[in-house]
Each structure stands twice: as C-alpha cells, then as structure tokens.
Design an enzyme around this catalytic site. Structure first.
Site, PDB file in Angstrom:
ATOM      1  N   ARG A 149       0.846  -1.191   0.000  1.00 28.45           N
ATOM      2  CA  ARG A 149       0.000   0.000   0.000  1.00 28.45           C
ATOM      3  C   ARG A 149       0.880   1.239   0.000  1.00 28.45           C
ATOM      4  O   ARG A 149       0.567   2.239  -0.656  1.00 28.45           O
ATOM      5  CB  ARG A 149      -0.941   0.018   1.212  1.00 28.45           C
TER       6      ARG A 149
ATOM      7  N   TYR B 172     -17.150  16.949 -15.763  1.00 27.80           N
ATOM      8  CA  TYR B 172     -17.581  15.551 -15.768  1.00 27.80           C
ATOM      9  C   TYR B 172     -18.564  15.304 -14.632  1.00 27.80           C
ATOM     10  O   TYR B 172     -18.364  15.765 -13.502  1.00 27.80           O
ATOM     11  CB  TYR B 172     -16.345  14.662 -15.638  1.00 27.80           C
TER      12      TYR B 172
ATOM     13  N   ASP C 272      -7.840  18.604 -15.436  1.00 23.93           N
ATOM     14  CA  ASP C 272      -8.127  17.223 -15.832  1.00 23.93           C
ATOM     15  C   ASP C 272      -7.703  17.080 -17.290  1.00 23.93           C
ATOM     16  O   ASP C 272      -8.322  17.652 -18.189  1.00 23.93           O
ATOM     17  CB  ASP C 272      -9.620  16.933 -15.659  1.00 23.93           C
TER      18      ASP C 272
ATOM     19  N   LYS D 172      -8.701   5.666 -19.263  1.00 25.89           N
ATOM     20  CA  LYS D 172      -9.034   6.135 -20.601  1.00 25.89           C
ATOM     21  C   LYS D 172      -7.841   5.995 -21.546  1.00 25.89           C
ATOM     22  O   LYS D 172      -7.372   4.894 -21.774  1.00 25.89           O
ATOM     23  CB  LYS D 172      -9.560   7.567 -20.510  1.00 25.89           C
TER      24      LYS D 172
END
Length: 384
Positions: A48, A101, A174, A199
């Site tokens: 982690r 978005y 973004d 994406k």
C-alpha cells in the site's frame, strides 16, 4: 530532455538488473523481507505504501507530464478525492467548469459539500466570471477540464493559472481527454494534472485507475501522505497494464486524432446533425486556444441532433446510440475500439437538474483506431 515517445518507452523502465528483462517486472507482493528490523531494501515494506511496479508507472507519468512527482490510484475519482481532501477544509470552496464531468460534480456536490466544502460552477471561457468567482479567502481550487466532457470546450490554461495564482489558489487540470501526448498543462502553469488512467493512458478498456501529477514537491509530499494513509492505490497488475499501454500512447493518439478529425468533418455535412463539437474544427469557439496549447485534437467528438422540438431531438439522439454497430453503446472512452453514448442519460445523469446538465440531444463518440471509412459508414446508417 528526450522526446515524448522515447520517454514513454524508457522513463523509469531500465532493463531488470537481475535478469536483463526489457519489460519491468510485475511485483505481485504485499510485503517485503527486511534485513533486520527497519532494514528495508529500496525503502519497500508494504505494497500500500510503495510497490516497485507502481513506482515505475509513477516515474513514467511524471516524466510524460513534465512534473516533479506522480501518484497513481485505484480510479480517477479516487485520485480526485485524495486531492480535494488534501487541499480543502470545511469552509473552503472549489470553482469548477460549468460542464465538468458528472462524476467530478457528484464528488464535489454530494460528498465534499456535506463536509463543508462549497462549489461554484462557472464558464471557464469567461475570464472575468472566473475572476469574480475566485475568492482568495476561501477558494482553494480552480478545477478545469480541457477539453471538457462531453461538450468539448477548451479553456485557456495559462490564463486560468494567472487568475488562480493571483488569488493564491491552485489550478487543477483534468487532462484525461487530451493525454500528455497532446497537452501538458504543468508547462502552461497548472499546479496539478488529473487523469483517469482508465481512458487513453490505459487505452484498451481493460484497467481502471487514476493519477495525479504535480509541479511542486511539497504538494507532492502532502498528496503522497494521503495516498498511503487513505490507501486507494492501484494494484501492481493494474499499474503494469497502464505502463504497458504508455509505450504506444503516441502512435495511438495520432490515429485517434486523425480519425476524430475525419468524422467531425463528415458530421458537419450530415443533414440530421445540428451542431458538431470538436476543437479541431475552425468553427469551434475555442479552436484558436486549442491550437495554441495542444499538438492535436484527440478522438472525442460530440454532436447534437436536429429535431422539431427537444423531445424529437432527444429521440433522434437515442436512435443513433441504439443503431450503431461498430460504435459500441457503452460508457467510458479512450480505448482502441469506438464507443457511443448518450451523456444526458448515461455518464452525466448525476448532473441532471443542476447547472451542469448536458443537452438531451447530445451524442458523444469516443473514436477508436479502426479504419475510419468503416466508422463513417456505421454512423451513416445509424443517422439515416
């Protein structure tokens, strides 16, 4: 500095010193042997906190965006959540683009708002409105998507950075739609770049992830603390998949852009289409800004359908989405295959009834890398 494609293939990705393998190893481990208490090898103790595969991806992304540090996460929204909780406190506010978005808007309006963080949508092309919206005492972030999802508006990153910094505020960009191949916001004055690596960076519709890239080391340290403390990291296999895909990002974006431009130009001439939204078109209201800060215009194309009224135009949009064959009806974007969707009822349904609601007659295309003549033929039969 070496060229983009060279860095995409080599940055942080030296051949494995133990075996000479040219592809970085996939480290599927949760923990690491210590040479005595506190004797860490390379600083690794628990995955982690750090994993060699994730570290390699983070190094590559920082290089491609020309930042000082990158952090990767389990999703784009996990990256956004970590950023907002790092820089905002109750009583602070976020200025965001009026066509952000839907998932970002939901996070800010329904998760951050009950915690006491306000928000104000604003047209980022209206710089006077942005100046009026930014309050130096409370605004911590100016949040910009460019090109935006799904209306393909393009904001002037350098101008927004000047406004934000004059008020002591961070500019977050973004960069998911453009990818670092087409646009590098940190070089234009942005403080943080956000990606959904699901994406274009992943590029094959087989991995979910997110990333933050920063220009400032101190902010990077703060974000890395919460990345570890909250723990919404991506697993090593997810990191490896994105790392693999970065190697072909440049050639894929060239093909996405070429196909997107051809389809946008074709849609302009179709009698069923009322408006085509693509920053590469000279008619686009932000075309000059896009041309000044992007090296290409990408594979995202949106268009609006004609109708005698709102209901008939919406029905026309829904029929197109239902009739395509090569364009798969699905959410997400940026994969090698072409997708079609109806934002009003799909990706942006959470913005319905808000200032960020998108037109019901809008269709969004994620144009893939198939043969463009086949894609045009598919759209032609769907629009007939």
């Amino acid at each position: 500095m070496t060229g983009f494609n060279t860095r995409a293939i080599h940055a942080g990705q030296e051949p494995d010193p133990a075996t000479g393998a040219v592809i970085p190893p996939l480290h599927l481990t949760t923990t690491y042997k210590q040479d005595g208490v506190g004797g860490l090898r390379g600083g690794y103790e628990y995955s982690r906190s750090a994993n060699p595969t994730r570290d390699t991806l983070q190094t590559a992304l920082a290089s491609l965006e020309q930042g000082t540090r990158a952090m990767t996460f389990a999703s784009g929204l996990a990256a956004e959540d970590t950023l907002l909780r790092t820089v905002c406190r109750p009583g602070d506010s976020v200025v965001l683009g009026g066509d952000a978005y839907g998932g970002t808007y939901r996070l800010i309006s329904r998760v951050m708002a009950p915690w006491g963080v306000g928000h104000q949508p604003v047209d980022l092309n209206d710089l006077d409105a942005v100046r009026a919206a930014v309050a130096p005492e409370t605004t911590r972030v100016v949040w910009c998507e460019t090109p935006s999802n799904p209306l393909l508006n393009v904001a002037d990153i350098a101008a927004l950075a000047e406004i934000a910094h004059a008020a002591g505020t961070l500019l977050v960009v973004d960069n998911t739609f453009a990818s670092p191949y087409l646009q590098q916001p940190l070089t234009l004055g942005a403080d943080v770049v956000v990606h959904s690596t699901t994406k274009y960076l992943g590029g094959h519709s087989d991995v979910v992830g997110g990333a933050l890239v920063v220009a400032d080391d101190e902010l990077g340290e703060q974000l890395a603390f919460l990345q570890n403390a909250a723990g919404a990291v991506n697993g090593p296999f997810d990191a490896w998949l994105v790392l693999r895909s970065l190697k072909t990002l440049g050639v894929r974006m060239e093909r996405h852009s070429a196909n997107g431009a051809r389809i946008a130009e074709w849609l302009l001439e179709h009698p069923a289409v009322g408006d085509v939204l693509y920053p590469g078109l000279p008619q686009h209201r932000n075309h000059e800004v896009a041309a000044s800060q992007m090296s290409g215009f990408g594979g995202m194309v949106s268009f609006r359908l004609r109708g005698t009224d709102r209901a008939s135009a919406e029905e026309a949009a829904l029929r197109v989405c239902e009739r395509t064959e090569l364009f798969t009806l699905a959410e997400s974007l940026g994969g090698v295959e072409s997708l079609v969707e109806h934002p009003h009822r799909m990706t942006h349904a959470s913005a319905a009834g808000s200032p960020l609601e998108v037109p019901a007659d809008l269709v969004r295309l994620s144009v893939g890398i198939e043969d463009v003549d086949d894609l045009i033929a598919d759209l032609d039969q769907a629009l007939t």
